[in-house]
Scaffold this motif. Structure first.
Motif, PDB file in Angstrom:
ATOM      1  N   PHE A 276      -1.221  10.684  -2.058  1.00  0.00           N
ATOM      2  CA  PHE A 276      -1.798   9.947  -0.935  1.00  0.00           C
ATOM      3  C   PHE A 276      -2.514   8.709  -1.458  1.00  0.00           C
ATOM      4  N   ASN A 277      -2.215   7.555  -0.863  1.00  0.00           N
ATOM      5  CA  ASN A 277      -2.857   6.302  -1.250  1.00  0.00           C
ATOM      6  C   ASN A 277      -3.847   5.921  -0.156  1.00  0.00           C
ATOM      7  N   ALA A 278      -5.123   5.960  -0.467  1.00  0.00           N
ATOM      8  CA  ALA A 278      -6.170   5.672   0.526  1.00  0.00           C
ATOM      9  C   ALA A 278      -6.285   4.185   0.838  1.00  0.00           C
ATOM     10  N   ASP A 279      -5.570   3.327   0.109  1.00  0.00           N
ATOM     11  CA  ASP A 279      -5.644   1.885   0.365  1.00  0.00           C
ATOM     12  C   ASP A 279      -5.089   1.495   1.731  1.00  0.00           C
ATOM     13  N   ILE A 280      -4.366   2.385   2.353  1.00  0.00           N
ATOM     14  CA  ILE A 280      -3.811   2.063   3.675  1.00  0.00           C
ATOM     15  C   ILE A 280      -4.911   1.943   4.731  1.00  0.00           C
ATOM     16  N   PHE A 281      -6.074   2.514   4.458  1.00  0.00           N
ATOM     17  CA  PHE A 281      -7.172   2.476   5.424  1.00  0.00           C
ATOM     18  C   PHE A 281      -8.249   1.468   5.052  1.00  0.00           C
ATOM     19  N   ASN A 282      -7.948   0.463   4.235  1.00  0.00           N
ATOM     20  CA  ASN A 282      -8.983  -0.499   3.875  1.00  0.00           C
ATOM     21  C   ASN A 282      -9.187  -1.540   4.982  1.00  0.00           C
TER      22      ASN A 282
ATOM     23  N   GLY B 160       0.787  -1.224   0.000  1.00  0.00           N
ATOM     24  CA  GLY B 160       0.000   0.000   0.000  1.00  0.00           C
ATOM     25  C   GLY B 160       0.813   1.264   0.000  1.00  0.00           C
TER      26      GLY B 160
ATOM     27  N   SER C 206       3.529   4.184  -1.532  1.00  0.00           N
ATOM     28  CA  SER C 206       3.584   4.960  -2.762  1.00  0.00           C
ATOM     29  C   SER C 206       5.023   5.396  -2.987  1.00  0.00           C
TER      30      SER C 206
END
Length: 89
Positions: A52-58, A44, A46
């Motif tokens: 900003f990669n929002a996948d860190i909060f999945n 996750g 970058s």
């Protein structure tokens, strides 16, 4: 798994392992849960710090992976405290 030896007085001394096969099976199971949890937490990132990669909060990283790590730690505690010599009534 006992090993007998003679001590300096000539008496037989019986050596036993603290843990038995059942303990080790649960230990390896707990290690597998912990490893899987950490693998699911990875990734996750970058390569560009300005993006900003929002996948860190999945769900996988926030809920599932830490839950697997905690379950693995619980299994490890159970494996350490398990007494294979105890008779079930």
């Amino acid at each position: 798994m006992a090993k007998k030896q003679n001590n300096p007085n000539g008496q037989a001394v019986k050596h036993e392992f603290i843990f038995h096969k059942k303990n080790y099976i649960f230990m390896f199971l707990g290690i597998a849960f912990i490893a899987l949890g950490f693998i699911l937490m990875a990734g996750g990132g970058s390569s560009d710090p300005n993006v900003f990669n929002a996948d860190i909060f999945n769900f996988r990283r926030i809920r599932l992976a830490p839950t697997l790590v905690l379950i693995g730690l619980g299994i490890e505690i159970y494996a350490i405290l398990l007494n294979p010599h105890k008779k079930n009534k």
